[in-house]
Design a protein around this motif. Structure first.
Motif, PDB file in Angstrom:
ATOM      1  N   HIS A 213       0.827  -1.206   0.000  1.00 48.78           N
ATOM      2  CA  HIS A 213       0.000   0.000   0.000  1.00 48.78           C
ATOM      3  C   HIS A 213       0.871   1.271   0.000  1.00 48.78           C
ATOM      4  CE1 HIS A 213      -3.890   2.030   0.948  1.00 48.78           C
ATOM      5  NE2 HIS A 213      -3.055   2.965   1.375  1.00 48.78           N
ATOM      6  N   HIS A 217       1.853   4.548  -2.816  1.00 50.90           N
ATOM      7  CA  HIS A 217       1.868   5.999  -2.579  1.00 50.90           C
ATOM      8  C   HIS A 217       3.237   6.589  -2.918  1.00 50.90           C
ATOM      9  CE1 HIS A 217      -2.077   5.859  -1.025  1.00 50.90           C
ATOM     10  NE2 HIS A 217      -1.807   5.449   0.201  1.00 50.90           N
ATOM     11  N   GLU A 231      -5.477   6.390  -3.286  1.00 49.23           N
ATOM     12  CA  GLU A 231      -5.858   5.302  -2.375  1.00 49.23           C
ATOM     13  C   GLU A 231      -6.477   4.131  -3.135  1.00 49.23           C
ATOM     14  OE1 GLU A 231      -4.863   5.150   0.493  1.00 49.23           O
ATOM     15  OE2 GLU A 231      -4.533   7.208   1.177  1.00 49.23           O
ATOM     16  N   TYR A 285     -12.393   4.296   1.148  1.00 50.46           N
ATOM     17  CA  TYR A 285     -11.393   3.359   0.602  1.00 50.46           C
ATOM     18  C   TYR A 285     -12.057   2.376  -0.351  1.00 50.46           C
ATOM     19  CZ  TYR A 285      -7.589   4.944   3.619  1.00 50.46           C
ATOM     20  OH  TYR A 285      -6.612   5.700   4.202  1.00 50.46           O
TER      21      TYR A 285
HETATM   22 ZN   LIG Z   1      -3.178   4.971   1.638  1.00 50.91          ZN
END
Ligand SMILES: [Zn+2]
Length: 357
Positions: A213, A217, A231, A285
């Motif tokens: 994750h 980013h 996201e 999310y």
């Molecule tokens: Zn994130």
């Protein structure tokens, strides 16, 4: 002949440390116990270029950790280091930074190197190396998915910090938040100064999932993309790496339809809803992931969309130009009829109160 236990590179018998990843190569069984102790190879860091000898990273200690003055470091490089030496300089500087952090942290903390990463960890070496190996794989997978939308052309390795104690983790990241902010976090990508990832370690499985994750980013950090897209991509690749399919059953669809309305959808487009408690954050999310799946499905233009999406209009303009899709209509296909379009004005008002990190 000696072989590096980590990367497999081979060296002559008198080499003590792997030139690629700094793994000590271990002595032959005949090593005399009485021999004077060689200096720990981990401790010897020689500046790769002369100009760096006078570098002062301007550390100040906040919450128990040394915080470099990155502005001063960059200014120093401008004056003292030639352009062609910048790559070498930036391979050296994070190591100095991490070694200082390792001293702050004490205990069994150490600095590790792999081809793409410099890492500070107080976990045992085996676990750290497992995570670093995994991180190398993940970077390849993400670059493969994001193609030329992935960050490139930077100097220096990616930096990872692993903390075994959540208190250390929170002390470390508190520096990056205004005082009084309550943060509940399981891992974070920090963009300020020198971009880096910080993870509190619980299990190797959870650390690996968080690594995916946060590395997403990291590899998107050069773009001005809206939070939902950032996201959404991170969660999508996290699911792919875990071989977990995205399942939108009736229950989840109903939760979305009950939650979102024509007003609060603007908090999704602005990114504000991600920081609101409860359903707001969870469903943000989830909605980001659903949207990314719909938009990216067998669509090579998705990469162009990612490269051009702008947080100020939640990517609407880029979606129209590159994908020929209206984000409001795409959302309507899932949430039902309504005006779901991103509105620049509402987004800019919410961003003013809540600027993107
Ligand atoms: Zn994130």
């Amino acid at each position: 002949m000696k072989k590096c236990s980590y990367c497999g590179a081979e060296y002559s018998d008198d080499t003590s440390v792997c030139a690629i990843d700094e793994t000590p190569l271990g002595g032959s069984p005949e090593t005399q116990p009485e021999a004077p102790e060689a200096p720990d190879p981990e401790e010897i860091v020689v500046p790769p270029i002369e100009g760096l000898a006078g570098l002062d990273m301007g550390f100040s200690i906040v919450e128990g950790f040394s915080r470099p003055d990155w502005k001063a470091v960059r200014q120093y490089l401008k004056v003292h280091v030639a352009k062609e030496d910048l790559r070498a300089a930036w391979n050296y500087i994070p190591t100095i930074w991490l070694k200082t952090l390792a001293e702050d942290l004490g205990g069994g903390s150490r600095v590790y190197q792999s081809p793409s990463f410099s890492c500070l960890s107080d976990l045992d070496p085996e676990t750290t190396k497992t995570l670093l190996d995994y991180a190398e794989t993940v970077v390849r997978v993400i670059r493969n998915s994001l193609k030329d939308a992935a960050w490139s052309g930077f100097f220096g390795k990616h930096v990872l910090l692993f903390f075994s104690d959540p208190d250390d983790y929170y002390a470390y990241i508190s520096y990056f938040y205004p005082e009084g902010t309550h943060i509940l976090s399981y891992g974070i990508f920090l963009r300020k100064g020198y971009a880096h990832i910080v993870l509190p370690y619980v299990t190797t499985g959870s650390a690996e999932s968080l690594l995916v994750h946060e590395l997403c980013h990291n590899l998107l950090c050069h773009l001005q993309i809206p939070l939902w897209l950032n996201e959404g991509i991170a969660v999508t690749i996290q699911f792919q790496m875990a071989l977990r399919p995205l399942i939108v059953d009736h229950e989840l669809a109903d939760r979305h339809r009950a939650h979102w309305n024509e007003t609060n959808i603007q908090t999704f487009w602005s990114g504000k809803s991600y920081n609101l408690p409860g359903d707001n954050s969870d469903l943000s999310y989830s909605l980001g992931q659903i949207l990314v799946n719909v938009l990216s499905e067998e669509n090579p233009a998705f990469i162009d969309f990612v490269k051009n999406a702008d947080w100020r209009d939640a990517g609407q303009d880029a979606a129209m130009r590159t994908l020929d899709r209206d984000l409001g209509e795409v959302l309507g296909g899932f949430l039902g009829p309504g005006n779901w379009r991103p509105q620049r004005k509402a987004i800019s008002e919410q961003q003013k109160k809540n600027p993107p990190a």
